[in-house]
Design a protein around this motif. Structure first.
Motif, mmCIF file in Angstrom:
data_model
loop_
_atom_site.group_PDB
_atom_site.id
_atom_site.type_symbol
_atom_site.label_atom_id
_atom_site.label_comp_id
_atom_site.label_asym_id
_atom_site.label_seq_id
_atom_site.Cartn_x
_atom_site.Cartn_y
_atom_site.Cartn_z
ATOM 1 N N SER A 44 25.073 -8.547 -3.347
ATOM 2 C CA SER A 44 23.779 -8.127 -3.872
ATOM 3 C C SER A 44 22.999 -7.333 -2.819
ATOM 4 C CB SER A 44 22.987 -9.356 -4.313
ATOM 5 O OG SER A 44 21.706 -8.969 -4.696
ATOM 6 N N LEU A 45 23.041 -7.821 -1.566
ATOM 7 C CA LEU A 45 22.333 -7.108 -0.484
ATOM 8 C C LEU A 45 22.907 -5.706 -0.301
ATOM 9 C CD1 LEU A 45 21.809 -9.787 2.308
ATOM 10 C CD2 LEU A 45 20.036 -8.460 1.191
ATOM 11 N N PHE A 72 20.860 -4.387 -11.854
ATOM 12 C CA PHE A 72 20.531 -5.787 -11.587
ATOM 13 C C PHE A 72 21.661 -6.379 -10.764
ATOM 14 C CE2 PHE A 72 20.176 -10.330 -12.387
ATOM 15 C CZ PHE A 72 18.825 -10.517 -12.169
ATOM 16 N N SER A 73 21.349 -6.817 -9.557
ATOM 17 C CA SER A 73 22.430 -7.298 -8.684
ATOM 18 C C SER A 73 22.286 -8.766 -8.321
ATOM 19 C CB SER A 73 22.437 -6.465 -7.397
ATOM 20 O OG SER A 73 21.239 -6.699 -6.688
ATOM 21 N N TYR A 74 21.205 -9.398 -8.758
ATOM 22 C CA TYR A 74 20.931 -10.758 -8.298
ATOM 23 C C TYR A 74 21.936 -11.805 -8.794
ATOM 24 C CZ TYR A 74 16.385 -9.388 -6.335
ATOM 25 O OH TYR A 74 15.385 -8.823 -5.586
ATOM 26 N N HIS A 75 22.727 -11.463 -9.824
ATOM 27 C CA HIS A 75 23.694 -12.459 -10.300
ATOM 28 C C HIS A 75 24.958 -12.465 -9.423
ATOM 29 C CE1 HIS A 75 24.414 -8.667 -12.252
ATOM 30 N NE2 HIS A 75 25.666 -9.014 -12.436
ATOM 31 N N GLN A 76 25.026 -11.521 -8.475
ATOM 32 C CA GLN A 76 26.175 -11.468 -7.560
ATOM 33 C C GLN A 76 25.888 -12.342 -6.337
ATOM 34 O OE1 GLN A 76 28.345 -8.129 -7.165
ATOM 35 N NE2 GLN A 76 27.348 -6.921 -8.732
ATOM 36 N N ASP A 77 26.954 -12.563 -5.524
ATOM 37 C CA ASP A 77 26.702 -13.357 -4.320
ATOM 38 C C ASP A 77 25.746 -12.596 -3.401
ATOM 39 O OD1 ASP A 77 28.301 -11.809 -2.270
ATOM 40 O OD2 ASP A 77 29.877 -12.244 -3.729
ATOM 41 N N ILE A 78 25.114 -13.318 -2.472
ATOM 42 C CA ILE A 78 24.041 -12.716 -1.654
ATOM 43 C C ILE A 78 24.523 -11.473 -0.903
ATOM 44 C CG2 ILE A 78 22.417 -13.150 0.248
ATOM 45 C CD1 ILE A 78 22.419 -16.114 -0.574
ATOM 46 N N LYS A 79 25.742 -11.542 -0.347
ATOM 47 C CA LYS A 79 26.254 -10.416 0.445
ATOM 48 C C LYS A 79 26.420 -9.168 -0.430
ATOM 49 C CE LYS A 79 30.261 -9.464 3.281
ATOM 50 N NZ LYS A 79 31.467 -10.077 3.835
#
Lengths: 141, 212
Positions: free
Chosen positions: B113-114, B104-111
């Motif tokens: 997470s991408l 799950f990466s959505y709690h990280q900043d957009i960069k």
């Protein structure tokens, strides 16, 4: 946010639903390291940018009714705001996220924290976006 | 012309009004949570589960061949396929599946997470491509062999020895030809399935990296 990323009501509803789902899934991992609003924006924007969305054409009668209702509501929204929405549609997904946070009155530092770029670069990006929007809005007016 | 600052004020007033009209109903949220997710990693995880099931079915089919064809050669060939291809791939697939379940990466900043989502997707697409490509010669060989064996059993190929080296080479050539054909087909299919989405995500990441 859903309005900025999706052009029709069905897509907006799907995206909203996905954002709620991802927020729900992520909540147990919330550690208070960032402000709750920053954390929520991160999840919602990541969902909007990374999600797999298919363009849907609403053909169901019931949905037609909801479109009609919405169209009437949209007509009431300030015309200038409509121009802004139309202009934003031409921006990239990353630019949309920055302009959305700007419109939500977030400081550049918080925008940087959400997007993962430096505050200086947010400022550079924002000035480019403003120029772009100015030109696009002019076209719509 | 209205400046963006003025529009910002109009925007915040409209949003405030909209938020005020929203009523959060517990039932509505519960219904939302039960609907199908469009999260790309969730989709990939479901596809991987499908692959695990497919591999398992193929493993059972290969394992059942020596039961019907009781020859030493068939037994050795099927055992080799199971030990060298199916079991390692199944273990690897299950490991990847569990990894994706926890991802799950959505709690990280957009960069960030991408970056994570792209690397996971590329890894999965690679596994999917090579896994499917590896299965093609195996299934092609088994299919060719089964067709010839059945035809002989039905009395169509009376003077034909299914176990001769010439026949086996012919079946092997058929399997390799099938693999060669499936290479561009698989490339096209994977690109159609997720490739364009990965490209879109890479463009977003490139845009965020412009400052670096």
């Amino acid at each position: 946010m859903c309005r900025i990323y999706c052009s029709n009501a069905t897509e907006r509803e799907d995206l909203f639903q996905e954002m709620v789902l991802q927020l729900w899934k992520a909540f147990p991992s919330f550690r208070s390291e960032a402000k709750i609003s920053t954390w929520m924006y991160r999840i919602a924007l990541n969902t909007a940018i990374s999600g797999l969305r298919k363009k849907k054409i609403a053909i169901i009668e019931l949905e037609k009714v909801s479109f009609q209702i919405e169209d009437k509501q949209e007509a009431n929204i300030d015309e200038e705001l409509q121009h802004l929405y139309k202009a934003i549609e031409h921006l990239s997904d990353v630019e949309k996220s920055i302009v959305l946070l700007y419109l939500e009155d977030k400081p550049y530092e918080e925008i940087a924290e959400i997007t993962g770029i430096t505050a200086n670069y947010v400022a550079v990006k924002m000035s480019r976006i403003k120029e772009k929007l100015k030109t696009l809005i002019k076209v719509y007016q | 012309m209205t400046e963006l600052e003025d529009l910002k004020n109009i925007w915040s007033k409209t949003i405030e009004k909209d938020v005020g009209q929203q009523v959060v109903e517990q039932e509505k949220i519960r219904a939302l949570l039960n609907k199908k997710s469009t999260n790309i990693i969730d989709r990939v995880r479901k596809n991987l589960f499908g692959e695990i099931v497919l591999f398992f079915v193929c493993l059972l089919l290969v394992a059942s061949v020596p039961v019907f064809l009781r020859t030493k050669e068939v037994f050795i060939l099927c055992s080799l396929l199971i030990v060298v291809i199916f079991i390692p791939y199944l273990i690897y697939y299950i490991k990847k599946y569990n990894e994706l379940r926890k991802f799950f990466s959505y709690h990280q900043d957009i960069k960030s997470s991408l970056q994570l989502v792209i690397s996971q997707l590329e890894k999965y697409l690679n596994i999917y491509f090579w896994g499917s490509l590896l299965l093609t010669p195996v299934s092609g060989f088994l299919l060719g062999f089964a067709i010839l064996y059945e035809m002989k059993a039905l009395g169509f190929l009376i003077y034909f020895d299914v176990f001769s080296s010439a026949t086996l080479s012919m079946i092997l050539s058929f399997a390799l030809l099938l693999t060669l054909i499936s290479y561009p087909v698989m490339k096209w299919y994977i690109r159609k399935l997720y490739g364009q989405h990965v490209e879109k995500l890479k463009d977003c990441l490139r845009e965020l990296n412009e400052s670096a």
